[in-house]
Design an enzyme around this catalytic site. Structure first.
Site, PDB file in Angstrom:
ATOM      1  N   ALA A  54       0.799  -1.223   0.000  1.00 42.17           N
ATOM      2  CA  ALA A  54       0.000   0.000   0.000  1.00 42.17           C
ATOM      3  C   ALA A  54       0.842   1.289   0.000  1.00 42.17           C
ATOM      4  CB  ALA A  54      -0.969  -0.031   1.181  1.00 42.17           C
ATOM      5  N   ARG A  89      -4.947   0.100  -9.146  1.00 38.79           N
ATOM      6  CA  ARG A  89      -5.264  -0.928  -8.143  1.00 38.79           C
ATOM      7  C   ARG A  89      -6.279  -0.296  -7.181  1.00 38.79           C
ATOM      8  NH1 ARG A  89      -0.870  -4.561  -5.421  1.00 38.79           N
ATOM      9  NH2 ARG A  89      -2.642  -5.996  -5.380  1.00 38.79           N
ATOM     10  N   GLN A 201       3.726 -13.572  -1.835  1.00 41.70           N
ATOM     11  CA  GLN A 201       4.537 -12.444  -1.340  1.00 41.70           C
ATOM     12  C   GLN A 201       5.285 -12.812  -0.061  1.00 41.70           C
ATOM     13  OE1 GLN A 201       1.362 -12.189  -2.398  1.00 41.70           O
ATOM     14  NE2 GLN A 201       0.854 -10.159  -3.135  1.00 41.70           N
ATOM     15  N   ASP A 242      -4.069  -2.470   3.853  1.00 41.73           N
ATOM     16  CA  ASP A 242      -4.228  -1.718   2.607  1.00 41.73           C
ATOM     17  C   ASP A 242      -5.232  -0.590   2.757  1.00 41.73           C
ATOM     18  OD1 ASP A 242      -3.229  -4.551   1.710  1.00 41.73           O
ATOM     19  OD2 ASP A 242      -2.714  -3.092   0.150  1.00 41.73           O
ATOM     20  N   ASN A 252      -6.691  -6.223   4.122  1.00 37.66           N
ATOM     21  CA  ASN A 252      -5.298  -6.629   3.892  1.00 37.66           C
ATOM     22  C   ASN A 252      -5.337  -7.866   3.002  1.00 37.66           C
ATOM     23  OD1 ASN A 252      -2.446  -6.183   4.436  1.00 37.66           O
ATOM     24  ND2 ASN A 252      -2.498  -8.103   5.558  1.00 37.66           N
ATOM     25  N   LYS A 253      -4.172  -8.380   2.685  1.00 42.32           N
ATOM     26  CA  LYS A 253      -4.053  -9.506   1.750  1.00 42.32           C
ATOM     27  C   LYS A 253      -5.006 -10.644   2.096  1.00 42.32           C
ATOM     28  CE  LYS A 253      -2.173  -9.581  -1.181  1.00 42.32           C
ATOM     29  NZ  LYS A 253      -2.769  -9.252  -2.498  1.00 42.32           N
TER      30      LYS A 253
END
Ligand code: MRU
Length: 367
Positions: A54, A89, A201, A242, A252-253
């Site tokens: 982010a 994004r 990631q 994020d 978040n992810k």
């Protein structure tokens, strides 16, 4: 932070006016510097995740406006560049935050002055991000120190998801900054690194940067975290964000929510680290209001990695022909989060908690 013992940042201006980045699609197998010369280059770098995380995509977008102004500094070009960057994004609010901040400066200037002003503002945002992450590191390390005091010298066991380290920011990181500061303070830590499918990631980026920094860590399959928490093998779960609503809900992810549920069941503290640029003060209900990016299904059906000879190969891991869905983020309600760690300190994941740290928002919102 370090690569091969030398300090690096993720993004920097080149002397000729271009912008350079570490191409994160090539990590961990190769450290490749990519040059961004145009707005198109920046939009592609963000969408294809050569840069990601982010805070870093916000800084990159700010530099993207500077590159756009180099080609055309008129009002139309500014509006179009800002629109294209914002949609590159959708989930991390840092992106729109950084674009809006640069535009708010440029809009009052004559076109001839806009490129230089955009470069100055992008550089300022980058420096502020470094300072914020460093401060998050100090506040989060205090939390780790408190846990370490109860562990008789045994390492503090920290589980993290995705990559919220220096590669996701300009330097230091958010969730990993407290770990780096704790290490510098001589506190023993060990990090459980969720691999973070589908783009890995954790396995590719978090493991890479922890390894480069000499932090003890172990990569685990995404589904292993709950088991480790049930068996007392995790002292602290720590992730980035994020987007955070003013009520403390955290996007978040994908998979973060499941880790928070498991943490609550096993009474493991679950903390989220993020700078103020990640807080979306307009939103009050993360599940209902935060847009969740959906990416191509091929990121789920295919995987790439290094072969024994060092060459990179992309292989299919799914049944040929089966469709795949790829939700990139999820939302963890604030009620599942033990606390937030920001550059101003720690607080509850709630409106009262956030307003306690950012009291100027109370005045802005007329609360
Ligand atoms: O899709 P990515 O790699 O951009 O997602 C990154 C994350 O979810 C991070 O945890 C988040 O951006 C915080 S980064 C300091």
């Amino acid at each position: 932070m370090l690569i091969d013992g030398k300090p690096h940042r993720t993004i920097w201006p080149a002397p000729d006016g271009a912008v350079e980045i570490i191409d994160q699609t090539r990590l961990p197998h190769a450290v490749v510097i990519a040059r961004l010369e145009t707005l198109d280059d920046v939009v592609r770098a963000i969408a294809d995740m050569q840069v990601r995380g982010a805070p870093l995509i916000g800084v990159t977008a700010a530099w993207g406006l500077a590159l756009a102004m180099r080609a055309d500094s008129g009002d139309g070009a500014l509006a179009e560049a800002s629109r294209r960057l914002k949609v590159s994004r959708p989930t991390a609010v840092n992106l729109a935050w950084a674009v809006d901040r640069v535009v708010s400066v440029l809009i009052h200037l004559l076109p001839a002055h806009r490129e230089a002003a955009a470069r100055a503002e992008a550089a300022a945002i980058a420096e502020e991000d470094v300072a914020a992450c460093r401060a998050i590191g100090e506040h989060g390390a205090d939390l780790i120190a408190d846990i370490a005091a109860r562990k008789d010298g045994r390492p503090v066991e920290i589980l993290t998801h995705c990559n919220a380290g220096w590669l996701a920011t300009v330097d230091w990181g958010t969730a990993l900054a407290p770990i780096y500061v704790a290490q510098a303070r001589g506190i023993a830590v060990h990090v459980w690194v969720d691999e973070t499918r589908p783009r890995n990631q954790g396995a590719a980026l978090t493991a890479f940067e922890l390894g480069q920094q000499g932090v003890a860590h172990t990569i685990i399959a995404d589904n292993a975290g709950g088991h480790l928490m049930q068996h007392g093998r995790v002292d602290l779960a720590l992730t980035g964000a994020d987007r955070i609503t003013r009520t403390g809900d955290v996007a978040n992810k994908i998979g973060t929510y499941l880790k928070a549920l498991a943490a609550v069941d096993s009474a493991v503290p679950f903390h989220v680290a993020a700078p103020a640029s990640t807080i979306d003060w307009r939103l009050s209900d993360g599940v209902a209001q935060i847009p969740i990016e959906e990416r191509g299904g091929e990121e789920v059906t295919h995987i790439s990695g290094a072969l024994a000879d060092g060459s990179i190969a992309r292989v299919q891991v799914s049944a040929p022909g089966s469709p795949a869905a790829n939700f990139a983020f999820d939302v963890t309600p604030g009620r599942l989060i033990t606390g937030l760690i920001t550059e101003r300190g720690r607080c509850d994941a709630s409106e009262a908690g956030l307003l306690g740290l950012y009291s100027e928002r109370r005045r802005l919102a007329g609360i």
